[in-house]
Scaffold this motif. Structure first.
Motif, mmCIF file in Angstrom:
data_model
loop_
_atom_site.group_PDB
_atom_site.id
_atom_site.type_symbol
_atom_site.label_atom_id
_atom_site.label_comp_id
_atom_site.label_asym_id
_atom_site.label_seq_id
_atom_site.Cartn_x
_atom_site.Cartn_y
_atom_site.Cartn_z
ATOM 1 N N VAL A 65 -12.421 -3.781 7.516
ATOM 2 C CA VAL A 65 -13.301 -2.628 8.340
ATOM 3 C C VAL A 65 -14.864 -3.007 7.778
ATOM 4 N N SER A 66 -15.584 -3.819 8.575
ATOM 5 C CA SER A 66 -16.705 -4.146 8.024
ATOM 6 C C SER A 66 -17.826 -3.159 7.896
ATOM 7 N N SER A 67 -17.688 -1.959 8.826
ATOM 8 C CA SER A 67 -18.541 -0.904 8.838
ATOM 9 C C SER A 67 -18.469 -0.054 7.515
ATOM 10 N N LYS A 68 -17.226 -0.215 6.721
ATOM 11 C CA LYS A 68 -16.790 0.592 5.577
ATOM 12 C C LYS A 68 -16.876 -0.277 4.263
ATOM 13 N N GLY A 69 -16.863 -1.571 4.736
ATOM 14 C CA GLY A 69 -16.779 -2.431 3.692
ATOM 15 C C GLY A 69 -15.398 -2.329 3.004
ATOM 16 N N ARG A 70 -14.285 -2.129 3.481
ATOM 17 C CA ARG A 70 -12.961 -1.784 2.853
ATOM 18 C C ARG A 70 -11.800 -2.669 3.701
ATOM 19 N N TRP A 71 -10.784 -2.617 2.976
ATOM 20 C CA TRP A 71 -9.646 -3.112 3.818
ATOM 21 C C TRP A 71 -8.392 -1.952 4.063
ATOM 22 N N ASN A 72 -8.304 -2.039 5.412
ATOM 23 C CA ASN A 72 -7.065 -1.161 5.422
ATOM 24 C C ASN A 72 -5.864 -1.908 5.149
ATOM 25 N N VAL A 73 -5.247 -1.101 4.116
ATOM 26 C CA VAL A 73 -3.872 -1.575 3.820
ATOM 27 C C VAL A 73 -2.665 -0.616 3.832
ATOM 28 N N ARG A 74 -1.442 -1.018 3.863
ATOM 29 C CA ARG A 74 -0.305 -0.437 3.828
ATOM 30 C C ARG A 74 0.434 -0.380 2.956
ATOM 31 N N LEU A 75 0.834 0.696 2.256
ATOM 32 C CA LEU A 75 1.559 0.539 0.833
ATOM 33 C C LEU A 75 3.107 0.206 1.231
ATOM 34 N N CYS A 76 3.824 -0.586 0.745
ATOM 35 C CA CYS A 76 5.225 -1.247 1.028
ATOM 36 C C CYS A 76 6.085 -0.165 0.543
ATOM 37 N N SER A 77 5.808 0.601 -0.527
ATOM 38 C CA SER A 77 6.723 1.677 -0.728
ATOM 39 C C SER A 77 7.071 2.775 0.070
ATOM 40 N N SER A 78 5.892 3.305 0.738
ATOM 41 C CA SER A 78 5.814 4.456 1.639
ATOM 42 C C SER A 78 5.468 4.282 2.939
ATOM 43 N N GLY A 79 4.718 3.268 3.296
ATOM 44 C CA GLY A 79 4.455 3.137 4.644
ATOM 45 C C GLY A 79 2.930 3.659 4.985
ATOM 46 N N GLU A 80 2.421 4.295 3.681
ATOM 47 C CA GLU A 80 1.157 5.059 3.880
ATOM 48 C C GLU A 80 -0.101 4.008 3.946
ATOM 49 N N GLU A 81 -1.025 4.306 4.820
ATOM 50 C CA GLU A 81 -2.112 3.340 5.044
ATOM 51 C C GLU A 81 -3.334 3.927 3.981
ATOM 52 N N LYS A 82 -4.090 3.039 3.508
ATOM 53 C CA LYS A 82 -5.374 3.350 2.760
ATOM 54 C C LYS A 82 -6.508 2.407 3.035
ATOM 55 N N ALA A 83 -7.604 3.057 2.861
ATOM 56 C CA ALA A 83 -8.895 1.989 3.126
ATOM 57 C C ALA A 83 -9.440 1.897 1.741
ATOM 58 N N LEU A 84 -9.351 0.525 1.408
ATOM 59 C CA LEU A 84 -9.608 0.263 -0.073
ATOM 60 C C LEU A 84 -10.834 -0.748 -0.335
ATOM 61 N N LYS A 85 -11.433 -0.734 -1.439
ATOM 62 C CA LYS A 85 -12.683 -1.766 -1.749
ATOM 63 C C LYS A 85 -11.792 -3.016 -1.977
ATOM 64 N N PRO A 86 -12.163 -4.390 -1.653
ATOM 65 C CA PRO A 86 -11.882 -5.446 -2.048
ATOM 66 C C PRO A 86 -11.659 -5.714 -3.677
ATOM 67 N N GLU A 87 -12.523 -5.166 -4.524
ATOM 68 C CA GLU A 87 -12.161 -5.212 -5.991
ATOM 69 C C GLU A 87 -11.116 -4.463 -6.470
ATOM 70 N N ASN A 88 -10.507 -3.545 -5.511
ATOM 71 C CA ASN A 88 -9.271 -3.007 -5.836
ATOM 72 C C ASN A 88 -8.163 -3.632 -5.579
ATOM 73 N N LEU A 89 -8.124 -4.772 -4.867
ATOM 74 C CA LEU A 89 -7.094 -5.526 -4.626
ATOM 75 C C LEU A 89 -6.950 -6.758 -5.219
ATOM 76 N N GLU A 90 -5.646 -6.971 -5.823
ATOM 77 C CA GLU A 90 -5.394 -8.499 -6.314
ATOM 78 C C GLU A 90 -4.358 -8.912 -5.653
ATOM 79 N N ILE A 91 -4.698 -10.310 -5.410
ATOM 80 C CA ILE A 91 -3.704 -10.986 -4.485
ATOM 81 C C ILE A 91 -2.500 -11.258 -5.211
ATOM 82 N N LYS A 92 -1.363 -10.995 -4.381
ATOM 83 C CA LYS A 92 0.055 -11.103 -4.873
ATOM 84 C C LYS A 92 0.622 -12.354 -4.020
#
Length: 216
Positions: free
Chosen positions: A29-56
């Motif tokens: 989401v370029s307007s927010k500068g965040r990635w929409n991600v979906r948690l694998c454990s719960s299916g819940e979606e979050k909008a997070l900054k790139p620096e809080n995401l480590e590639i697995k």
């Protein structure tokens, strides 16, 4: 990061209970500068900054994968395939199975299928950041170290985790051992003034490779 890739949440302060959880990248989401991600454990979606995401697991079209963790179609676990395209509506990868057919699968049920001779790009290295974005060839999996031995251009070898190796696209297996191509290059560059010596050295290297193949 790309849609469909697996990430690990890290460095969150206001929701530190989420740190360490695995999620799938859905969209940037370029307007927010965040990635929409979906948690694998719960299916819940979050909008997070790139620096809080480590590639697995960096998944892209054309990347070879191995299927794992399926409950409803356990017969597919362990099967190999190739990422064809990311279905943003269903949040699944369309996988072309090596045994034939296609399946839509979640990113958490896929892992990159590395193999000797596969060309990869290094990323996510913190102890040696100067190696990030460098290209290399997978030489072999070292069971005792649980690492891949990879060879960079010039012959330098490194032992790296699979999570630090990204595959660009689908590739055909190399016809010869990666060592042959690089040694041949060195021979002709350093011995060009003595063709006879270069030929003898090349034959010696080829014999060593053949002997190595016989020994497995």
């Amino acid at each position: 990061l790309e849609p469909g890739s697996l990430v690990i949440l890290a460095g969150l302060q206001s929701a530190d209970e989420l740190n360490g959880q695995i999620a799938t990248c859905l969209a940037w989401v370029s307007s927010k500068g965040r990635w929409n991600v979906r948690l694998c454990s719960s299916g819940e979606e979050k909008a997070l900054k790139p620096e809080n995401l480590e590639i697995k697991c960096l998944l892209r079209p054309g990347v070879p994968v191995k299927i794992s963790g399926l409950q409803s179609a356990q017969e597919l676990n362990g099967k190999l395939g190739t990422c064809r395209s990311w279905d943003s509506k269903k949040s699944r990868w369309l996988i072309c199975l090596d045994v034939g057919g296609e399946r839509l699968l979640k990113a958490e049920n896929l892992e990159v299928a590395l193999r000797p001779g596969l060309q990869v790009q290094l990323f996510g290295l913190h102890a040696a950041p100067e190696l990030n974005a460098r290209e290399a060839l997978c030489v072999r999996w070292v069971v005792t170290k649980q690492r891949w031995l990879v060879r960079l251009e010039g012959g330098t070898e490194k032992m790296l985790r699979a999570g630090n190796l990204a595959v660009h696209q689908e590739q055909e297996p190399v016809a010869v051992c990666p060592a042959v191509r690089q040694h041949c290059k060195v021979v002709w560059q350093t011995k060009s003034d003595d063709c006879q010596t270069a030929s003898e050295e090349l034959l010696r290297l080829l014999r060593e490779v053949q002997e190595g193949e016989k020994k497995g």
